[in-house]
Design a protein around this motif. Structure first.
Motif, PDB file in Angstrom:
ATOM      1  N   PRO A 124       0.821  -1.205   0.000  1.00 29.78           N
ATOM      2  CA  PRO A 124       0.000   0.000   0.000  1.00 29.78           C
ATOM      3  C   PRO A 124       0.855   1.255   0.000  1.00 29.78           C
ATOM      4  N   ILE A 125       0.262   2.306  -0.467  1.00 34.25           N
ATOM      5  CA  ILE A 125       0.900   3.621  -0.363  1.00 34.25           C
ATOM      6  C   ILE A 125       0.613   4.120   1.050  1.00 34.25           C
ATOM      7  N   VAL A 126       1.647   4.453   1.792  1.00 29.90           N
ATOM      8  CA  VAL A 126       1.490   4.908   3.173  1.00 29.90           C
ATOM      9  C   VAL A 126       1.313   6.420   3.171  1.00 29.90           C
ATOM     10  N   ARG A 127       0.290   6.855   3.863  1.00 28.27           N
ATOM     11  CA  ARG A 127       0.067   8.302   3.955  1.00 28.27           C
ATOM     12  C   ARG A 127      -0.379   8.662   5.358  1.00 28.27           C
ATOM     13  N   GLU A 128       0.106   9.787   5.825  1.00 30.31           N
ATOM     14  CA  GLU A 128      -0.287  10.289   7.135  1.00 30.31           C
ATOM     15  C   GLU A 128      -1.624  10.997   7.002  1.00 30.31           C
ATOM     16  N   CYS A 129      -2.469  10.862   8.035  1.00 28.67           N
ATOM     17  CA  CYS A 129      -3.755  11.562   8.015  1.00 28.67           C
ATOM     18  C   CYS A 129      -4.082  12.062   9.416  1.00 28.67           C
ATOM     19  N   GLU A 130      -5.031  12.967   9.499  1.00 24.63           N
ATOM     20  CA  GLU A 130      -5.449  13.543  10.781  1.00 24.63           C
ATOM     21  C   GLU A 130      -6.526  12.702  11.449  1.00 24.63           C
ATOM     22  N   TYR A 131      -7.362  12.016  10.670  1.00 23.63           N
ATOM     23  CA  TYR A 131      -8.496  11.274  11.202  1.00 23.63           C
ATOM     24  C   TYR A 131      -8.619   9.936  10.490  1.00 23.63           C
ATOM     25  N   LEU A 132      -9.171   8.963  11.235  1.00 16.64           N
ATOM     26  CA  LEU A 132      -9.506   7.662  10.664  1.00 16.64           C
ATOM     27  C   LEU A 132     -11.018   7.508  10.694  1.00 16.64           C
ATOM     28  N   ASP A 133     -11.560   6.698   9.800  1.00 17.29           N
ATOM     29  CA  ASP A 133     -13.008   6.494   9.792  1.00 17.29           C
ATOM     30  C   ASP A 133     -13.444   5.791  11.077  1.00 17.29           C
ATOM     31  N   ASP A 134     -14.676   6.085  11.532  1.00 19.29           N
ATOM     32  CA  ASP A 134     -15.211   5.492  12.747  1.00 19.29           C
ATOM     33  C   ASP A 134     -15.742   4.096  12.458  1.00 19.29           C
ATOM     34  N   THR A 135     -15.631   3.219  13.469  1.00 20.18           N
ATOM     35  CA  THR A 135     -16.216   1.878  13.390  1.00 20.18           C
ATOM     36  C   THR A 135     -16.945   1.604  14.692  1.00 20.18           C
ATOM     37  N   GLU A 136     -17.764   0.571  14.714  1.00 22.22           N
ATOM     38  CA  GLU A 136     -18.479   0.208  15.931  1.00 22.22           C
ATOM     39  C   GLU A 136     -17.499  -0.156  17.046  1.00 22.22           C
TER      40      GLU A 136
END
Length: 147
Positions: A124-136
């Motif tokens: 995968p292409i690694v990328r930094e992010c500020e937020y991750l998607d929510d899960t249960e």
């Protein structure tokens, strides 16, 4: 796909499949040695490997897993639990075995010591992010699912 195997010593054994549908290829020791009680020893296989004719744009790695009989009956299993041989590695395949018992264990050249499984891997292409998607589940860790 082909698994090319180069013998690096006269005591090396080409990996074999225990049965027609075995997922893993048995790896063999190329040396006589002793794995001391509660210690790890790097065991030479005397082989180097490469993959040939893999599908375009696919990447593979070779994974070294325990042989269940050896682990259950003799108490010898890979020290790192699963070894990884990268697709571009061309050196000798080494298996680090840990002796889980209180007695030294003898390995002889020609003994089956682990199994090699070829698996497709993604890059995968690694990328930094500020937020991750929510899960249960969210950030619930060990044992958080109640099972």
């Amino acid at each position: 796909m082909y698994l090319n195997v180069k013998k690096l010593s006269e005591t090396a054994t080409i990996p074999t499949r225990g049965s027609e549908k075995s997922a893993g290829l048995d790896l063999y020791a190329a040396e006589n040695c002793v794995v001391d009680a509660r210690k790890t020893r790097a065991i030479r296989t005397g082989i180097a490997v490469s993959l040939e004719d893999t599908p375009d744009n696919s990447h593979y790695a070779l994974f070294i897993y325990a042989r269940s009989g050896l682990a259950c009956k003799s108490g010898l299993a890979p020290a790192n639990k699963v070894g990884v041989v990268d697709e571009d590695y061309r050196g000798e395949v080494i298996v680090a075995l840990y002796n889980q018992t209180d007695e030294p264990k003898t390995i002889n050249a020609g003994d089956r010591i682990a199994q090699l499984v070829i698996e497709n891997v993604e890059f995968p292409i690694v990328r930094e992010c500020e937020y991750l998607d929510d899960t249960e589940r969210g950030s619930g860790g060990f044992g958080s699912t109640g099972k």
